[in-house]
Write a protein that holds these residues in place. Structure first.
Motif, PDB file in Angstrom:
ATOM      1  N   TYR A   1     118.939 -23.834  96.826  1.00 23.53           N
ATOM      2  CA  TYR A   1     119.165 -22.395  97.013  1.00 23.53           C
ATOM      3  C   TYR A   1     118.621 -21.543  95.867  1.00 23.53           C
ATOM      4  O   TYR A   1     118.172 -20.411  96.086  1.00 23.53           O
ATOM      5  CB  TYR A   1     120.652 -22.099  97.251  1.00 23.53           C
ATOM      6  CG  TYR A   1     121.583 -22.374  96.096  1.00 23.53           C
ATOM      7  CD1 TYR A   1     121.845 -21.403  95.139  1.00 23.53           C
ATOM      8  CD2 TYR A   1     122.230 -23.604  95.972  1.00 23.53           C
ATOM      9  CE1 TYR A   1     122.720 -21.639  94.082  1.00 23.53           C
ATOM     10  CE2 TYR A   1     123.109 -23.844  94.929  1.00 23.53           C
ATOM     11  CZ  TYR A   1     123.341 -22.866  93.988  1.00 23.53           C
ATOM     12  OH  TYR A   1     124.214 -23.103  92.942  1.00 23.53           O
TER      13      TYR A   1
ATOM     14  N   ALA B   1     115.828 -18.686  96.687  1.00 28.49           N
ATOM     15  CA  ALA B   1     116.057 -17.273  96.361  1.00 28.49           C
ATOM     16  C   ALA B   1     114.946 -16.710  95.498  1.00 28.49           C
ATOM     17  O   ALA B   1     114.374 -15.653  95.802  1.00 28.49           O
ATOM     18  CB  ALA B   1     117.402 -17.115  95.663  1.00 28.49           C
TER      19      ALA B   1
ATOM     20  N   THR C   1     116.155  -6.053 102.154  1.00 23.24           N
ATOM     21  CA  THR C   1     116.321  -7.383 101.553  1.00 23.24           C
ATOM     22  C   THR C   1     117.675  -7.977 101.919  1.00 23.24           C
ATOM     23  O   THR C   1     117.772  -9.140 102.330  1.00 23.24           O
ATOM     24  CB  THR C   1     116.195  -7.299 100.017  1.00 23.24           C
ATOM     25  OG1 THR C   1     114.886  -6.834  99.677  1.00 23.24           O
ATOM     26  CG2 THR C   1     116.412  -8.660  99.380  1.00 23.24           C
TER      27      THR C   1
ATOM     28  N   TRP D   1     118.416 -11.372 104.442  1.00 23.02           N
ATOM     29  CA  TRP D   1     119.151 -12.562 104.018  1.00 23.02           C
ATOM     30  C   TRP D   1     120.420 -12.761 104.849  1.00 23.02           C
ATOM     31  O   TRP D   1     120.813 -13.887 105.150  1.00 23.02           O
ATOM     32  CB  TRP D   1     119.527 -12.453 102.541  1.00 23.02           C
ATOM     33  CG  TRP D   1     118.428 -12.800 101.599  1.00 23.02           C
ATOM     34  CD1 TRP D   1     117.601 -11.934 100.933  1.00 23.02           C
ATOM     35  CD2 TRP D   1     118.023 -14.115 101.193  1.00 23.02           C
ATOM     36  NE1 TRP D   1     116.714 -12.629 100.147  1.00 23.02           N
ATOM     37  CE2 TRP D   1     116.950 -13.962 100.281  1.00 23.02           C
ATOM     38  CE3 TRP D   1     118.467 -15.395 101.510  1.00 23.02           C
ATOM     39  CZ2 TRP D   1     116.310 -15.046  99.688  1.00 23.02           C
ATOM     40  CZ3 TRP D   1     117.832 -16.483 100.921  1.00 23.02           C
ATOM     41  CH2 TRP D   1     116.768 -16.307 100.029  1.00 23.02           C
TER      42      TRP D   1
ATOM     43  N   ALA E   1     118.120 -14.959 107.925  1.00 25.46           N
ATOM     44  CA  ALA E   1     118.004 -16.255 107.251  1.00 25.46           C
ATOM     45  C   ALA E   1     118.779 -17.392 107.918  1.00 25.46           C
ATOM     46  O   ALA E   1     118.200 -18.446 108.223  1.00 25.46           O
ATOM     47  CB  ALA E   1     118.412 -16.111 105.782  1.00 25.46           C
TER      48      ALA E   1
ATOM     49  N   PHE F   1     113.283 -19.064 104.224  1.00 19.75           N
ATOM     50  CA  PHE F   1     114.577 -19.353 104.849  1.00 19.75           C
ATOM     51  C   PHE F   1     114.527 -20.677 105.612  1.00 19.75           C
ATOM     52  O   PHE F   1     115.521 -21.393 105.694  1.00 19.75           O
ATOM     53  CB  PHE F   1     114.978 -18.240 105.821  1.00 19.75           C
ATOM     54  CG  PHE F   1     115.004 -16.861 105.232  1.00 19.75           C
ATOM     55  CD1 PHE F   1     115.235 -16.660 103.882  1.00 19.75           C
ATOM     56  CD2 PHE F   1     114.795 -15.744 106.032  1.00 19.75           C
ATOM     57  CE1 PHE F   1     115.271 -15.378 103.336  1.00 19.75           C
ATOM     58  CE2 PHE F   1     114.831 -14.462 105.502  1.00 19.75           C
ATOM     59  CZ  PHE F   1     115.063 -14.277 104.155  1.00 19.75           C
TER      60      PHE F   1
ATOM     61  N   LEU G   1     122.978 -20.541 101.908  1.00 22.48           N
ATOM     62  CA  LEU G   1     122.179 -19.319 101.974  1.00 22.48           C
ATOM     63  C   LEU G   1     122.893 -18.122 101.358  1.00 22.48           C
ATOM     64  O   LEU G   1     122.252 -17.216 100.828  1.00 22.48           O
ATOM     65  CB  LEU G   1     121.802 -19.010 103.425  1.00 22.48           C
ATOM     66  CG  LEU G   1     120.536 -19.702 103.937  1.00 22.48           C
ATOM     67  CD1 LEU G   1     120.394 -19.559 105.436  1.00 22.48           C
ATOM     68  CD2 LEU G   1     119.297 -19.158 103.233  1.00 22.48           C
TER      69      LEU G   1
ATOM     70  N   ARG H   1     121.353 -15.555  98.757  1.00 21.45           N
ATOM     71  CA  ARG H   1     121.361 -14.107  98.986  1.00 21.45           C
ATOM     72  C   ARG H   1     121.885 -13.358  97.768  1.00 21.45           C
ATOM     73  O   ARG H   1     121.327 -12.322  97.373  1.00 21.45           O
ATOM     74  CB  ARG H   1     122.232 -13.791 100.212  1.00 21.45           C
ATOM     75  CG  ARG H   1     122.276 -12.309 100.548  1.00 21.45           C
ATOM     76  CD  ARG H   1     123.036 -12.028 101.823  1.00 21.45           C
ATOM     77  NE  ARG H   1     124.470 -12.180 101.662  1.00 21.45           N
ATOM     78  CZ  ARG H   1     125.218 -13.029 102.330  1.00 21.45           C
ATOM     79  NH1 ARG H   1     124.675 -13.852 103.205  1.00 21.45           N
ATOM     80  NH2 ARG H   1     126.528 -13.091 102.131  1.00 21.45           N
TER      81      ARG H   1
END
Length: 477
Positions: free
Chosen positions: A44, A48, A86, A90, A94, A259, A268, A272
């Motif tokens: 992750y 990111a 954005t 996410w 995602a 993603f 996720l 985020r």
């Protein structure tokens, strides 16, 4: 401007480091899925940082500071739109995209759209692939323009040679290591960009005398942070156009592909959180670069008449050569992270959505990987040709490509993720109409009034909604 040998050394070590990552992952890439999506096993943190580094590109360190330097906060609506977009991307795209692309065994967006809409003839896949190749070539060219400007200002070499040198480094590590090399270089580049966008304006702030120095420069340049003094910045078309940038996120293949590769969909939310902190601080820092840059270089002629070079000149004027080399590398990082992601997506599109589709025989992983590498070189050559004009503006090139992807793909991605049984014919028609809308709106000059992504997104959404309702009505009868 001139630099010392220390800067060359620091800069050179960084470039070798990136190439080293490419070589390392060359030995770790065994299957075609490894080369395209890293085997869907990316953590992750890397997901990111890679997504955001690929997102912002040279626009964050060159385009936006230059715009603020010239006109203050007239770009504020773009910044707000990007921040909101954005988060929504996410949050709502995602998780479902990660799950559904694996369910349909899709390594690219065109393949996913085609398989989920039951497009057995591949029309949606083919058209989507064409759109991706067209706009990504333009998008990649914008990054190479940033490359050329950086090398021209930093090393004093010819702009065109700068395009080739910077692009050549990207080609090496992307060609060798594929997706994993791309996301891991993005990870380190994202950290470096974050460091630079904070350090440079903070140092500049104290050098120019704080708020007083900035206010004095703004008075001299007839610029104010009070938007009430700029009626045009508060007009409805400007606000809609700026916020409209946020609509583009759902359809940017080089961002949403990140993603698809995360190892655990349940992580996720962590990605985020990291992404949002990075984005907010980076955008604020970019604005601060433009504002402090006004006070450092009130006369644009002292930065060669190009506002988009303000960050480059600030580094050279504020830091010793060793630190400057690291900060210069941050600019190159912003450029490279986006280009490498775009080249990989475009290459994967050619391989997955054309080569595998056209060549009707069993293909080995090794063959597909090498076809992908060849495609990377071909796309790079075309983008380089487009970038050979030194007068190209980074922001204008990025905005056109962003609008293309946002208008054509964003509504379709949202519909297909949240609605079952979306018909492929309706998707194809809506994307065709959106593509024509964006190109017409831009070429006719209407984009100067309202950003072309807005009418493209609206028309695409309405077309798809109406066609689906019509299809449901006919099927019920």
């Amino acid at each position: 401007m001139s630099v010392g040998i220390e800067t060359f050394i620091t800069f050179g070590i960084y470039l070798l480091f990136l190439i080293g990552i490419g070589v390392y992952f060359y030995t770790k890439t065994d299957t075609h899925e490894d080369y395209v999506l890293g085997g869907r096993g990316v953590g992750y943190w890397v997901t990111a940082m890679s997504a955001q580094a690929s997102d912002m590109s040279g626009w964050l360190l060159l385009g936006l500071p230059g715009a603020v330097y010239l006109s203050g906060l007239k770009q504020i609506w773009v910044i707000v739109g990007l921040t909101i977009g954005t988060y929504l991307n996410w949050k709502f795209v995602a998780p479902k995209l990660r799950t559904q692309t694996e369910e349909h065994d899709a390594l690219t967006i065109p393949t996913f759209l085609s398989r989920k809409s039951d497009d057995k003839k591949g029309y949606v896949k083919t058209f989507s692939a064409i759109v991706i190749l067209f706009f990504f070539t333009i998008y990649s060219a914008s990054g190479l323009v940033s490359n050329g400007k950086l090398f021209e200002s930093l090393l004093g070499i010819d702009y065109k040679l700068g395009v080739l040198l910077g692009g050549g480094t990207i080609i090496i590590y992307t060609f060798l290591g594929g997706y994993l090399a791309g996301v891991w270089t993005d990870f380190f580049q994202g950290i470096l960009m974050f460091f630079a966008i904070i350090v440079v304006p903070v140092v500049a702030y104290f050098v120019v005398g704080g708020n007083k120095g900035i206010e004095t420069a703004m008075v001299q340049k007839h610029i104010s942070l009070n938007l009430l003094k700029y009626p045009e910045a508060l007009s409805l078309p400007v606000i809609i156009s700026g916020l409209g940038w946020g609509l583009g996120y759902f359809g940017q293949p080089h961002i949403i592909v990140k993603f698809m590769s995360i190892k655990d969909v349940n992580e996720l939310w962590k990605a985020r959180l990291i992404a949002m902190v990075w984005v907010i601080i980076s955008l604020v820092g970019s604005i601060a670069v433009g504002l402090t840059g006004m006070a450092l270089y009130p006369d644009i002629k002292t930065i060669s008449g190009d506002a988009e070079k303000i960050f480059i000149y600030m580094i050279g004027g504020l830091f010793n050569p060793w630190v400057a080399g690291i900060l210069y590398a941050a600019i190159l990082s912003a450029i490279m992270s986006t280009i490498s992601a775009q080249l990989l997506v475009a290459s994967n599109t050619l391989t997955e959505d054309f080569y595998k589709y056209i060549v009707k025989r069993e293909k080995s992983h090794k063959e597909l990987i090498w076809v992908g590498r060849i495609c990377i070189i071909l796309i790079f050559i075309v983008a380089t040709i487009l970038a050979m004009n030194p007068n190209s503006q980074v922001l204008s090139l990025v905005s056109y490509a962003w609008a293309g992807f946002g208008a054509v793909f964003s509504p379709v991605i949202l519909f297909i993720l949240y609605k079952k049984n979306l018909h492929w014919k309706n998707i194809l028609i809506s994307m065709l109409i959106a593509t024509v809308t964006v190109i017409f709106w831009n070429q006719s000059g209407l984009g100067k009034t309202v950003y072309e992504i807005v009418p493209g997104f609206i028309i695409n959404s309405l077309t798809l909604y109406i066609l689906e309702k019509f299809s449901e009505k006919n099927s019920s009868n």
